[in-house]
Design an enzyme around this catalytic site. Structure first.
Site, short mmCIF file in Angstrom:
data_model
loop_
_atom_site.label_atom_id
_atom_site.label_comp_id
_atom_site.label_asym_id
_atom_site.label_seq_id
_atom_site.Cartn_x
_atom_site.Cartn_y
_atom_site.Cartn_z
N LYS A 195 33.75 46.87 34.05
CA LYS A 195 33.61 45.39 34.42
C LYS A 195 33.06 44.70 33.38
CE LYS A 195 35.86 44.98 37.40
NZ LYS A 195 37.23 45.64 37.19
N GLY B 286 36.39 35.39 35.42
CA GLY B 286 36.35 35.53 33.86
C GLY B 286 35.49 34.62 33.13
N THR C 55 39.79 44.79 30.16
CA THR C 55 41.13 44.49 30.04
C THR C 55 41.54 43.51 28.81
OG1 THR C 55 40.76 44.55 32.70
CG2 THR C 55 42.77 43.43 31.74
N SER D 63 30.59 41.51 39.04
CA SER D 63 32.22 41.83 38.91
C SER D 63 32.33 43.26 39.68
CB SER D 63 32.46 41.82 37.41
OG SER D 63 33.75 42.08 37.25
N TYR E 151 30.17 40.38 25.62
CA TYR E 151 31.23 39.33 26.30
C TYR E 151 30.99 37.94 26.42
CZ TYR E 151 33.90 37.76 30.47
OH TYR E 151 34.98 37.40 31.45
N HIS F 105 35.00 54.86 29.20
CA HIS F 105 33.64 54.43 29.52
C HIS F 105 32.59 55.53 29.29
CE1 HIS F 105 35.14 51.21 31.93
NE2 HIS F 105 35.60 51.97 32.83
N ARG G 272 28.18 43.58 28.41
CA ARG G 272 28.24 42.13 29.32
C ARG G 272 27.05 41.98 29.91
NH1 ARG G 272 32.49 40.46 33.96
NH2 ARG G 272 32.23 38.16 33.86
P1 A3P Z 1 34.86 38.80 36.73
O1 A3P Z 1 35.02 39.59 37.78
O2 A3P Z 1 33.38 38.21 36.35
O3 A3P Z 1 35.68 37.69 36.65
P2 A3P Z 1 36.94 44.92 33.19
O4 A3P Z 1 38.42 44.69 32.46
O5 A3P Z 1 36.11 46.03 32.38
O6 A3P Z 1 37.39 45.84 34.56
O7 A3P Z 1 36.37 43.86 33.56
C1 A3P Z 1 36.81 42.66 34.51
C2 A3P Z 1 36.08 41.53 34.25
O8 A3P Z 1 36.70 40.81 33.13
C3 A3P Z 1 36.44 40.41 35.17
O9 A3P Z 1 35.05 39.49 35.28
C4 A3P Z 1 37.69 39.77 34.93
O10 A3P Z 1 37.88 38.69 35.51
C5 A3P Z 1 37.09 39.63 33.46
N1 A3P Z 1 38.48 39.29 32.55
C6 A3P Z 1 39.40 39.91 32.58
N2 A3P Z 1 40.43 39.57 31.82
C7 A3P Z 1 39.65 38.39 31.20
C8 A3P Z 1 40.07 37.98 30.09
N3 A3P Z 1 41.28 37.72 29.41
N4 A3P Z 1 39.25 36.97 29.36
C9 A3P Z 1 37.93 37.06 29.93
N5 A3P Z 1 37.56 37.71 30.82
C10 A3P Z 1 38.41 38.43 31.55
#
Ligand code: A3P
Length: 300
Positions: A48, A268, A52, A141, A200, A111, A133
């Site tokens: 998190k 995000g 992505t 998250s 992040y 990870h 982050r």
């Molecule tokens: P939030 O739950 O705070 O919205 P991971 O990809 O490691 O699983 O992390 C997911 C987190 O990254 C989520 O945070 C998600 O919304 C955010 N996220 C996904 N795509 C993103 C993007 N293109 N830009 C910024 N944040 C993004």
């Protein structure tokens, strides 16, 4: 099991970090069977922290010549970033497939804590981009993500206080969170050409600057001509939360393991944890962060 379940999973301690059984199986396969090549790029995060986004960013940066970011058939328009960049411990447990036909540079995500990296990763000239982050937002998250999956599967959501107590004790997937971050922070100080350490919040605040830095670090700097053509802005827009989260594939599609692609897109933003924490919870978490990070000069 060495500890009570963390949001529905038993966790096992291995080399100082907690893993669920699927992640641990995958990590062991990774350590035993993965052979890194000099040109490989590993995208490492704690769960998190923006995996992505990092996958989308690095894929689009290194492939910008064959897949221009503005093109109508860019792979990111029809595939979730997790379908494009494989998760090495989550997808290949048991054995490693033959990667010889994978497009170059080979991109993988992981990870894995720094201590558990395979020898070939440490000894080859492959590169690592580590995205972390702040612990407050990472925790919130993660709490949302697992509760979404739990409630979809008919289980009860876990209370935030209980989950936070475990997180602060270091008992979380790939935790202790802080030790994971410190491991890569130290590695980046020792080998800045091999390990790039990103936050992040900083990438969110200055995406153009960090997309350029990533391209430079990966040996494919954005040329003056490309800058003049607005490539950086196009890459940033292609990978932005607003753009990716509104694509049909990410709104309604599912990944290899049946997980909804939209589970990876929530708000995000930086600072959303303020909407969920009491002041006691903030104090508790910040105290651990200060104790764990200040000896290393890490501020978050
Ligand atoms: P939030 O739950 O705070 O919205 P991971 O990809 O490691 O699983 O992390 C997911 C987190 O990254 C989520 O945070 C998600 O919304 C955010 N996220 C996904 N795509 C993103 C993007 N293109 N830009 C910024 N944040 C993004």
């Amino acid at each position: 099991p060495k500890t009570k379940g963390w949001v529905g999973h038993h966790l096992y301690k291995y080399e100082g970090f907690w893993h669920n059984n699927r992640h641990l199986d995958g990590l062991l396969s990774y350590q035993r069977h993965f052979s890194a090549n000099d040109g490989d790029v590993l995208l490492v995060t704690t769960p998190k922290s923006g995996t992505t986004w990092l996958k989308a960013a690095v894929f689009s940066i290194v492939n910008r010549v064959c897949h221009p970011p503005g093109s109508k058939n860019h792979p990111l328009l029809t595939e979730n970033p997790h379908g494009i960049v494989p998760f090495i411990e989550l997808q290949y447990y048991g054995s490693m497939p033959d990667f010889t036909n994978m497009p170059l540079p080979r991109l993988f995500s992981s990870h894995s804590p720094v201590i558990s990296l395979p020898k070939s990763v440490q000894e080859s000239h492959c590169k690592i981009i580590y995205l972390c982050r702040n612990p407050r937002d990472t925790f919130v998250s993660f709490w949302h993500f697992t509760n979404k999956l739990r409630t979809q599967a008919g289980a009860e959501a876990t209370p935030i206080e209980e989950t936070l107590n475990m997180f602060c004790n270091g008992e979380s997937l790939c935790g202790p969170f802080w030790d994971h971050v410190v491991g890569y922070w130290n590695a980046s100080l020792k080998k800045p050409d091999k390990v790039m350490f990103l936050r992040y919040e900083e990438v969110r605040a200055h995406p153009d600057e960090y997309f350029k830095k990533m391209a430079e670090f990966l040996g494919c700097p954005i040329s003056e001509e490309e800058k003049g053509e607005g490539i950086v802005e196009e890459l940033v827009k292609l990978c932005s939360f607003d753009h990716l989260s509104n694509l049909e594939v990410n709104k309604t599609g599912t990944g290899k393991f049946g997980e909804a692609n939209n589970a990876f897109f929530r708000r995000g933003q930086a600072g959303d944890s303020a909407n969920y924490f009491t002041s006691e919870m903030i104090d508790k978490l910040d105290k651990v962060t200060y104790e764990k990070f200040s000896p290393y000069g890490l501020i978050m």
